[in-house]
Every structure is written in structure tokens, then in C-alpha cells.
Design a protein around this motif. Sequence first.
Motif, PDB file in Angstrom:
ATOM      1  N   ALA A  14       0.829  -1.207   0.000  1.00 26.02           N
ATOM      2  CA  ALA A  14       0.000   0.000   0.000  1.00 26.02           C
ATOM      3  C   ALA A  14       0.864   1.258   0.000  1.00 26.02           C
ATOM      4  O   ALA A  14       0.516   2.258  -0.652  1.00 26.02           O
ATOM      5  N   GLU A  15       1.970   1.222   0.711  1.00 32.22           N
ATOM      6  CA  GLU A  15       2.889   2.361   0.717  1.00 32.22           C
ATOM      7  C   GLU A  15       3.564   2.514  -0.641  1.00 32.22           C
ATOM      8  O   GLU A  15       3.688   3.634  -1.153  1.00 32.22           O
ATOM      9  N   ASP A  17       2.424   1.640  -3.526  1.00 29.98           N
ATOM     10  CA  ASP A  17       1.451   2.096  -4.511  1.00 29.98           C
ATOM     11  C   ASP A  17       1.134   3.580  -4.351  1.00 29.98           C
ATOM     12  O   ASP A  17       0.982   4.306  -5.345  1.00 29.98           O
ATOM     13  N   ALA A  18       1.043   4.049  -3.106  1.00 30.83           N
ATOM     14  CA  ALA A  18       0.774   5.472  -2.884  1.00 30.83           C
ATOM     15  C   ALA A  18       1.919   6.330  -3.412  1.00 30.83           C
ATOM     16  O   ALA A  18       1.696   7.355  -4.071  1.00 30.83           O
ATOM     17  N   ARG A  21       1.925   6.264  -7.321  1.00 28.51           N
ATOM     18  CA  ARG A  21       0.890   7.114  -7.920  1.00 28.51           C
ATOM     19  C   ARG A  21       1.274   8.590  -7.841  1.00 28.51           C
ATOM     20  O   ARG A  21       0.922   9.371  -8.732  1.00 28.51           O
ATOM     21  N   GLY A  22       1.983   8.970  -6.788  1.00 26.51           N
ATOM     22  CA  GLY A  22       2.430  10.347  -6.695  1.00 26.51           C
ATOM     23  C   GLY A  22       3.449  10.707  -7.755  1.00 26.51           C
ATOM     24  O   GLY A  22       3.452  11.831  -8.275  1.00 26.51           O
ATOM     25  N   LEU A 227      -1.631   7.637   3.891  1.00 28.36           N
ATOM     26  CA  LEU A 227      -1.302   7.164   2.538  1.00 28.36           C
ATOM     27  C   LEU A 227      -1.585   8.245   1.503  1.00 28.36           C
ATOM     28  O   LEU A 227      -0.824   8.412   0.537  1.00 28.36           O
ATOM     29  N   ALA A 228      -2.671   8.995   1.695  1.00 26.09           N
ATOM     30  CA  ALA A 228      -2.957  10.108   0.790  1.00 26.09           C
ATOM     31  C   ALA A 228      -1.866  11.169   0.880  1.00 26.09           C
ATOM     32  O   ALA A 228      -1.436  11.741  -0.146  1.00 26.09           O
ATOM     33  N   HIS A 231       1.127   9.961  -1.087  1.00 25.65           N
ATOM     34  CA  HIS A 231       0.928  10.227  -2.516  1.00 25.65           C
ATOM     35  C   HIS A 231       1.288  11.673  -2.846  1.00 25.65           C
ATOM     36  O   HIS A 231       2.046  11.959  -3.791  1.00 25.65           O
TER      37      HIS A 231
END
Length: 250
Positions: A14-15, A17-18, A21-22, A227-228, A231
Motif C-alpha cells: 500500500a505504501e 502504490d501510494a 501514484r504520486g 497514505l494520501a 501520494h
Amino acid sequence: MSAVRLLVVTAVAAERDAAARGLGPADPVPPPAPPGRDAVRVTTGGDGLGHPPIRADLVVGGVGPAASAATTAAALTAATARGEPYDLVVSTGIAGGFAPVAALGSVVVADRVVAADLGADTPDGFVPVDSLGLGTAEHVCAPRLAAAVARGLGAVHAPVLTVSTVTGTAERAIALRERHKAAAEAMEGFGAAEAATAHGAPFLEIRTVSNAVGPRDRSAWRVPEALAALHDAFAVLHTVLTRGTPPPYG
């Protein structure tokens, strides 16, 4: 213009992927992929104004300093063998923040990473491994770059602690904060920094705060928000790396 080659190591997917995506659209890394689980690559082109492209490999290194060190070292070794050494290693993910220095959802860029529980327990208190003459307990992050990234992100710029056992009491949280003047606590940064230092690669640690260091109240954790923030931090990091301090990062 040569791309800036970036290795990003996280504990969990999850980290990764965040952060990916950034930076931009991610693809599986073509063979030979760096060690780690399910590596992805983000490649961005230059802008025609003299700003370099970025090629970032993001890998899941596992939880804890040993797993992070092993994954980071293997990836650095493989890249060097290919004749494509990384310009920068970044350990990143969510973390606990020391109140009131690092609030929930805030970003912390380490000025140094500290192995806070590597040493000996004595009747007079904890003695770090460097004071025992048995190694080092901290690594300084790339000073100019870390400061520039912290400014660009509007982040707290302070030590980040690495522990193998996360803090679960208010008393220990206070002791660690006072001893190290730290902003955050995580489990992987020192391991990645050990590997990066052994390879002569500059190193950063970037953390976003999901919970307060201290008693573990899972209902108060803000993992999606952290997580946001991760990103968003990597979106800004992309700009800092391409338009700010150029390599070599010292």
C-alpha cells in the motif's frame, strides 16, 4: 540527458502504490527486476527545459530493519552489476509521529535516521551501540537534498527513529523524544540507510504520520489519510528532484 535513477523501498504494498501514484503511472519492472516483492517502475520524461527525467524503481522490502537492509542491498548490488547504479535511495511509508512535533497527516523528512533500540540495556539506562564501540547507531541523510525536500514539502525536518519493537507506552515515547529530539518512529529506515551507506548511495527517509507514538489506540489511527499524504509528498518530490538540487546528492 541521463535520467535520475531512484530506488524507493517501502515495507508494504500500500505504501509502494501510494508513492508510485504520486510520481506518475507505474508499470511492472522489466527483467531483470530489482529484488523485492512486485517491483514497479515509474519513468517520467524531461520537460525540454534542462530538467532531467526520472526512473524510479519502487520495491516492497518487508517490515523491520533487517528485511529493509537485505532488500535495499540486493537491489543496489544488482543495479551496480547492470552498470546502472541508483542516484538516490528513499525509505518511505507511514509512521508514528511524536506529539506535538508531527501531527497526524503531516510529513516528516529525516535529517538523520537513528537505530533507537540498537544497543544495551544497563542499570544506568540504555546505551547505544556506538557508545559501546560496536558500530554506528545513526546515519545522516543527504543534507542539501533532505533540506530542499523538506522545504518543498513543507515538512518537519528532524530525526526519524528506527525500532524493531514499536513504542506502546507514553513513558517510552517521552523518553525517545527527549533523547533524540525525534519527529517520527518507523521500522525500516536505518536498515535501508545501512545498505545505502555501504554502497556509497545518498539516502533519504520520508514518512507521513498515521498515528501518535505511544499507547496503541488503533481507533485513532488515520492510515488512509497518511497514505494520501504519502501520494501528495511524492508528487512534490518529483518536482524537487527534477527542478531542484541536482545529483550528485551530498
